[in-house]
Structure formats: C-alpha cells, structure tokens
Design a protein around this motif. Structure first.
Motif, mmCIF file in Angstrom:
data_model
loop_
_atom_site.group_PDB
_atom_site.id
_atom_site.type_symbol
_atom_site.label_atom_id
_atom_site.label_comp_id
_atom_site.label_asym_id
_atom_site.label_seq_id
_atom_site.Cartn_x
_atom_site.Cartn_y
_atom_site.Cartn_z
ATOM 1 N N LYS A 11 0.875 -1.170 0.000
ATOM 2 C CA LYS A 11 0.000 0.000 0.000
ATOM 3 C C LYS A 11 0.911 1.219 0.000
ATOM 4 C CE LYS A 11 -4.176 -1.749 0.727
ATOM 5 N NZ LYS A 11 -5.346 -1.498 -0.047
ATOM 6 N N VAL A 12 0.633 2.181 -0.880
ATOM 7 C CA VAL A 12 1.477 3.358 -0.991
ATOM 8 C C VAL A 12 0.650 4.625 -0.905
ATOM 9 C CG1 VAL A 12 3.287 2.230 -2.332
ATOM 10 C CG2 VAL A 12 1.392 3.309 -3.519
ATOM 11 N N SER A 13 1.299 5.691 -0.503
ATOM 12 C CA SER A 13 0.695 7.012 -0.477
ATOM 13 C C SER A 13 1.457 7.866 -1.487
ATOM 14 C CB SER A 13 0.805 7.610 0.923
ATOM 15 O OG SER A 13 0.323 8.913 0.939
ATOM 16 N N SER A 25 -8.324 10.314 -3.569
ATOM 17 C CA SER A 25 -7.571 9.551 -2.582
ATOM 18 C C SER A 25 -6.143 9.428 -3.088
ATOM 19 C CB SER A 25 -8.178 8.157 -2.406
ATOM 20 O OG SER A 25 -7.360 7.387 -1.562
ATOM 21 N N ARG A 26 -5.178 9.640 -2.230
ATOM 22 C CA ARG A 26 -3.778 9.490 -2.629
ATOM 23 C C ARG A 26 -3.240 8.129 -2.243
ATOM 24 N NH1 ARG A 26 -0.966 14.633 -0.233
ATOM 25 N NH2 ARG A 26 0.056 12.883 0.715
ATOM 26 N N VAL A 27 -4.089 7.253 -1.708
ATOM 27 C CA VAL A 27 -3.663 5.919 -1.275
ATOM 28 C C VAL A 27 -3.952 4.924 -2.385
ATOM 29 C CG1 VAL A 27 -4.006 4.108 0.447
ATOM 30 C CG2 VAL A 27 -4.119 6.503 1.122
ATOM 31 N N GLN A 29 -2.388 0.885 -4.293
ATOM 32 C CA GLN A 29 -1.673 -0.378 -4.121
ATOM 33 C C GLN A 29 -0.840 -0.651 -5.360
ATOM 34 O OE1 GLN A 29 -4.206 -3.723 -3.406
ATOM 35 N NE2 GLN A 29 -2.506 -5.084 -2.968
ATOM 36 N N VAL A 47 -5.028 3.351 -7.665
ATOM 37 C CA VAL A 47 -5.453 4.271 -6.616
ATOM 38 C C VAL A 47 -6.890 3.936 -6.235
ATOM 39 C CG1 VAL A 47 -5.865 6.693 -6.055
ATOM 40 C CG2 VAL A 47 -3.900 6.067 -7.433
ATOM 41 N N GLU A 48 -7.183 3.990 -4.933
ATOM 42 C CA GLU A 48 -8.526 3.678 -4.445
ATOM 43 C C GLU A 48 -9.543 4.609 -5.084
ATOM 44 O OE1 GLU A 48 -8.315 3.952 -0.206
ATOM 45 O OE2 GLU A 48 -7.109 2.152 -0.029
ATOM 46 N N ALA A 64 5.214 3.721 2.069
ATOM 47 C CA ALA A 64 4.526 2.469 1.774
ATOM 48 C C ALA A 64 4.331 1.654 3.028
ATOM 49 C CB ALA A 64 5.337 1.668 0.759
ATOM 50 N N GLU A 65 3.289 0.831 2.991
ATOM 51 C CA GLU A 65 3.032 -0.130 4.052
ATOM 52 C C GLU A 65 3.061 -1.509 3.421
ATOM 53 O OE1 GLU A 65 -0.761 0.755 5.682
ATOM 54 O OE2 GLU A 65 -0.255 2.822 6.128
#
Length: 90
Positions: A11-13, A25-27, A29, A47-48, A64-65
């Motif tokens: 998961k990235v921003s 949304s800036r989040v 995958q 992007v979501e 990133a997560e």
C-alpha cells in the motif's frame, strides 16, 4: 535518489504535485513493476476509487506499508505441470 524497492501488494501514499489533478484519494496499491526510466524505478499503482492504473515513479511515492495477508503465500517447488498426473486418452 532513494534506493527503496517496493513490491507488488504494498500500500502506498502518493506525493501531491502541482501538475497533478487533485486526487480523491492518494492511497493506492502497487499492482505491477515496470522497467526503470533513466535509472529510476517505475510502478503500476491502482489508486482507491479509480478504475485505471497509474504509472508512478519511485520519487512520487511518499511512503509504503507492507501488505499483511493472513493467508500463507504459495511457494513454487517445481514445475506447475506434473507429467505423472496427466492422463492419456486411449
């Protein structure tokens, strides 16, 4: 230049940019890896809330997560086709 390598499923921003349209949304995958562009890694990011994928440079990623799946990941131990499991017709 950062030497961080992201993997598929992270998961990235995304960073805000003056040239980008405001994102809802800036989040997102990471869904794919692309060839490097002038030595900088590129990624395909979903992007979501969007129905398409973006091509994103590594410097456009804020952080990133690591994806945490409870299901164990499959590991390849041999060829996917097992010759003895295939039946021949008569």
């Amino acid at each position: 230049m950062r030497s961080v390598a992201y993997e598929i499923g992270n998961k990235v921003s995304l960073r805000a940019s003056a040239t980008q349209v405001v994102l809802s949304s800036r989040v997102g995958q990471i869904v794919g890896l692309l060839p490097a562009d002038r030595g900088e890694a590129r990624y395909r990011v979903q992007v979501e809330g969007e129905t398409f994928e973006r091509c994103v440079l590594a410097t456009d990623i804020e952080h990133a997560e690591v994806a945490t799946d409870d299901a164990p990941k499959a590991t390849a131990t041999g060829p996917w086709l097992k010759p003895l499991s295939a039946k021949r017709g008569r």
